[in-house]
Scaffold this active site. Sequence first.
Site, PDB file in Angstrom:
ATOM      1  N   ASP A 296       0.854  -1.196   0.000  1.00 28.56           N
ATOM      2  CA  ASP A 296       0.000   0.000   0.000  1.00 28.56           C
ATOM      3  C   ASP A 296       0.891   1.248   0.000  1.00 28.56           C
ATOM      4  O   ASP A 296       1.839   1.341   0.776  1.00 28.56           O
ATOM      5  CB  ASP A 296      -0.863  -0.049   1.273  1.00 28.56           C
ATOM      6  CG  ASP A 296      -1.947   1.007   1.302  1.00 28.56           C
ATOM      7  OD1 ASP A 296      -2.416   1.407   0.225  1.00 28.56           O
ATOM      8  OD2 ASP A 296      -2.341   1.423   2.417  1.00 28.56           O
TER       9      ASP A 296
ATOM     10  N   GLU B  96      -1.969   5.988  -8.604  1.00 29.84           N
ATOM     11  CA  GLU B  96      -2.892   6.959  -8.002  1.00 29.84           C
ATOM     12  C   GLU B  96      -2.808   8.291  -8.735  1.00 29.84           C
ATOM     13  O   GLU B  96      -1.726   8.791  -9.024  1.00 29.84           O
ATOM     14  CB  GLU B  96      -2.577   7.156  -6.512  1.00 29.84           C
ATOM     15  CG  GLU B  96      -3.459   8.236  -5.882  1.00 29.84           C
ATOM     16  CD  GLU B  96      -3.457   8.234  -4.346  1.00 29.84           C
ATOM     17  OE1 GLU B  96      -3.098   7.198  -3.750  1.00 29.84           O
ATOM     18  OE2 GLU B  96      -3.807   9.264  -3.767  1.00 29.84           O
TER      19      GLU B  96
ATOM     20  N   HIS C 268      -7.804   9.903   4.564  1.00 32.01           N
ATOM     21  CA  HIS C 268      -7.249   8.869   5.441  1.00 32.01           C
ATOM     22  C   HIS C 268      -7.475   9.207   6.925  1.00 32.01           C
ATOM     23  O   HIS C 268      -7.571  10.369   7.287  1.00 32.01           O
ATOM     24  CB  HIS C 268      -5.731   8.750   5.214  1.00 32.01           C
ATOM     25  CG  HIS C 268      -5.357   8.122   3.910  1.00 32.01           C
ATOM     26  ND1 HIS C 268      -4.565   8.745   2.985  1.00 32.01           N
ATOM     27  CD2 HIS C 268      -5.653   6.907   3.379  1.00 32.01           C
ATOM     28  CE1 HIS C 268      -4.396   7.945   1.935  1.00 32.01           C
ATOM     29  NE2 HIS C 268      -5.042   6.826   2.150  1.00 32.01           N
TER      30      HIS C 268
ATOM     31  N   SER D  91     -12.702   4.060   5.527  1.00 33.92           N
ATOM     32  CA  SER D  91     -13.219   3.515   6.795  1.00 33.92           C
ATOM     33  C   SER D  91     -14.506   4.196   7.232  1.00 33.92           C
ATOM     34  O   SER D  91     -14.730   5.378   6.953  1.00 33.92           O
ATOM     35  CB  SER D  91     -12.167   3.668   7.907  1.00 33.92           C
ATOM     36  OG  SER D  91     -11.283   2.569   7.885  1.00 33.92           O
TER      37      SER D  91
HETATM   38  P1  13P Z   1      -8.755   4.567   6.281  1.00 36.18           P
HETATM   39  O1  13P Z   1      -7.836   5.431   7.087  1.00 36.18           O
HETATM   40  O2  13P Z   1     -10.045   5.282   6.003  1.00 36.18           O
HETATM   41  O3  13P Z   1      -8.969   3.240   6.873  1.00 36.18           O
HETATM   42  O4  13P Z   1      -8.071   4.343   4.856  1.00 36.18           O
HETATM   43  C1  13P Z   1      -6.955   3.507   4.756  1.00 36.18           C
HETATM   44  C2  13P Z   1      -6.327   3.561   3.407  1.00 36.18           C
HETATM   45  O5  13P Z   1      -6.870   4.117   2.462  1.00 36.18           O
HETATM   46  C3  13P Z   1      -5.016   2.897   3.234  1.00 36.18           C
HETATM   47  O6  13P Z   1      -4.463   3.130   1.984  1.00 36.18           O
END
Ligand code: 13P
Length: 301
Positions: free
Chosen positions: A81, A133, A176, A207
């Site tokens: 990621d 991205e 995020h 999230s």
């Molecule tokens: P969240 O912080 O909303 O869980 O998103 C995590 C994310 O996009 C990791 O790449």
Amino acid sequence: MLVNSRLILNKADKGRYAIGAFNVSNLEIMQAVIEGASELRSPVIVQTSESAIKYAGMQNLVAMTRNLSGTAKIPVALHLDHGKTIETIKKAIESGYTSVMIDASDQPFEKNAAITKRIALLAHKKEVSVEGELGTLGGKEDYVSGRAELTDPGMAKEFVEKTGVDCLAVAIGTSHGAFKAAARLDIKRLKKIKKLVKIPLALHGASGVYRDIVAKAEKYGAKLESAKGNSDTEIQVSIAAGVSKVNTDTDLRLSFTAGLRKCLKEKTNLFDPREIMKEAKNEMKRMVKRRIILFGSSNKC
Ligand code: 13P
């Protein structure tokens, strides 16, 4: 079994559901993700940020994913990621990741496209999938912090054609972390992107920061004032409009915290780490299943 993420994302894209991509950094989180997904017969993506790699060690994360996915009866992809450096991405490919993200979204368009294309060529030689991205998210977590800049649909088309990526992360108003901006998601923009871009789209910062989990963590001492996430409806609408990969990190962190705090507060006689971790792991597993049901990927394998 460990698979390429392109395989499960393309299937999700056609079936109009999304694959959950859950951030992991230790054994219990990884068990919660793979066990939760297995119980729902859902394909899943286990992903690690560069700082998770710093914390746990790349070889350890690969070994754990290989072992756990080897016995699971569902397809599992291991994804890097927000890969920021070519060195880390190369190492991930060599170590056994089946999918990598190159995040050069803080660079001007041409430079972002050139770096991403270079990674795509490199990764595809080894049958590893690539996520790029375009646009930037607000908020701050392990990854990058920055000013939000939504993805332009025309540029997204050009970016995908120029780079050859398998999946594109788009910015449509999510951010995020646990304290998300109150911005509404730009679903019109998402639909325009989906019309022009023929590959799976990823939604970061997705999230839910659910009230019940935040309240549980707060009941046992956490201070999470003003924590805020995306509604389930927003996520469902995004999936219907073309998102095939939904990232979730914060919800697992909050679930871990709620479970751990409850256990330590209520069971003061416990001192075995395995017993203490059990509640945190079970709380995370419940969250994984809640998210998978929301994404519509249950019973897809
Ligand atoms: P969240 O912080 O909303 O869980 O998103 C995590 C994310 O996009 C990791 O790449």
